[in-house]
Design a protein around this motif. Structure first.
Motif, PDB file in Angstrom:
ATOM      1  N   ASP A  54       1.120  -1.284   0.450  1.00 12.57           N
ATOM      2  CA  ASP A  54      -0.307  -0.064   0.125  1.00 12.57           C
ATOM      3  C   ASP A  54       1.032   1.546   0.228  1.00 12.57           C
ATOM      4  OD1 ASP A  54      -2.065   2.023   0.164  1.00 12.57           O
ATOM      5  OD2 ASP A  54      -2.665   1.056   1.771  1.00 12.57           O
ATOM      6  N   ARG A  94     -11.516   2.647  -0.715  1.00  8.85           N
ATOM      7  CA  ARG A  94     -10.805   2.593   1.035  1.00  8.85           C
ATOM      8  C   ARG A  94     -11.687   3.477   1.617  1.00  8.85           C
ATOM      9  NH1 ARG A  94      -4.767   3.380   0.791  1.00  8.85           N
ATOM     10  NH2 ARG A  94      -3.973   2.925  -0.864  1.00  8.85           N
ATOM     11  N   ILE A 148      -7.362   0.267   2.772  1.00  6.54           N
ATOM     12  CA  ILE A 148      -7.821  -0.369   1.219  1.00  6.54           C
ATOM     13  C   ILE A 148      -8.862  -1.542   2.097  1.00  6.54           C
ATOM     14  CG2 ILE A 148      -7.383  -1.756  -0.398  1.00  6.54           C
ATOM     15  CD1 ILE A 148      -4.949  -1.042  -1.165  1.00  6.54           C
ATOM     16  N   GLU A 149     -10.121  -0.964   1.082  1.00  4.73           N
ATOM     17  CA  GLU A 149     -11.347  -2.137   1.590  1.00  4.73           C
ATOM     18  C   GLU A 149     -11.136  -3.465   0.396  1.00  4.73           C
ATOM     19  OE1 GLU A 149     -15.390   0.148   2.299  1.00  4.73           O
ATOM     20  OE2 GLU A 149     -14.412   0.054   4.648  1.00  4.73           O
TER      21      GLU A 149
END
Length: 312
Positions: free
Chosen positions: A68, A168, A174-175
């Motif tokens: 990320d 996000r 982050i989803e």
């Protein structure tokens, strides 16, 4: 008698639920021999390729580990300091994809001034439209950082598409990452290839082959969305190595011993030109690799070969 011309045409047709139906593609090539030691060649061709079945119909979901880059203190544009994050990833298909199409044109010459020596010089230009490309989850996360930090144009359609597919939460984590193939607007590549080879034979020393090649990319641009500024791939898209030039050299040797027996060896050196780093601001050093092959022929039906990849 000294001019050969070839003309060809092909028709492809697809009958399925996609937007791909049919297309006619043509090709024309020529070879002209003004003298015994010079040949001039060239041609024009049209291209066609339908998206593969997985891009049209295949869907999958799961979890992936990605770096990320957008987390505070994790990435400075060149070095990544944090670990990998496990994120849900969904890969969508798109049955509305259209076929890739384009054209390529080339012109070159073959030069044989003396026996056993050949020099070829070729110029080419390839342009593809509606190229189907699917980025990985890691590519999408990296491009999101590039859009937010000025490497890519923040207001472009590309960045809008990237942000819509990296979801996000309110804390910036982050989803979900959505991977989906799309038809890119266009890809253009133009360059020059030069090749030289020489053969030498001696009853005492054996047969030697020398090969030298050089490739230079004059133009390499990808435009994902019409109206956006094209991405310059000449020295590598940010995060992806695409050398602007390459050099290769090879030396091979073959020596007969007795009836049915022989020994051989080959050395191949390749140099890939410099590419830009992840930030796109500075160049990395050129990369070299050397491969070695040694062979021994025991009889007319049996031979052994030993290869070392990346000797240097």
């Amino acid at each position: 008698d000294n001019l050969d011309i070839m003309l060809a045409a092909r028709y492809d047709h697809y009958d399925d639920a996609s937007a791909v139906k049919g297309r006619v593609t043509g090709q024309a090539k020529f070879l002209y021999r003004p003298t015994d030691w010079l040949k001039i060649r060239g041609g024009y061709g049209q291209t066609f390729r339908a998206p593969d079945m997985f891009n049209l119909y295949g869907e999958s979901s799961g979890f992936e580990f990605v770096p990320d880059y957008s987390q505070p203190g994790c990435f400075d544009g060149t070095n990544y300091f944090c670990g990998y994050t496990q994120v849900p990833s969904t890969r969508r298909a798109d049955s509305s994809l259209t076929e890739e199409h384009g054209d390529d044109i080339g012109l070159g010459a073959i030069y044989n001034p003396i026996p056993n020596f050949t020099l070829t010089v070729d110029w080419y230009r390839i342009k593809l439209k509606d190229l189907v490309i699917t980025e990985s989850s890691a590519d999408l996360v990296l491009k999101q950082w590039q859009c937010d930090n000025g490497v890519l144009e923040s207001s472009s359609q590309l960045c809008a598409d990237i942000r819509s597919r990296v979801v996000r939460n309110g804390f910036g984590a982050i989803e979900q990452v959505v991977v989906q193939p799309i038809n890119q607007d266009s890809l253009t590549r133009q360059g020059i290839d030069i090749r030289a080879s020489y053969k030498f034979e001696s009853a005492k020393l054996g047969a030697f082959n020398f090969d030298l090649g050089y490739s230079k990319v004059l133009k390499f641009e990808l435009n994902r969305f019409a109206g956006d500024e094209p991405l310059d791939l000449k020295y590598g898209e940010p995060g992806a190595a695409t050398p602007g030039n390459g050099l290769s050299a090879g030396l091979s040797w073959y020596q007969p011993l007795t009836t049915g027996k022989a020994i051989s060896a080959g050395l191949f050196v390749q140099r890939q030109g410099r590419v830009k780093d992840y930030s796109g601001n500075q160049f990395l050093e050129p990369f070299y690799d050397v491969n070695l092959t040694v062979g021994y022929q025991l009889n007319a039906k049996t031979q052994a070969r030993f290869s070392v990849n990346n000797l240097l």
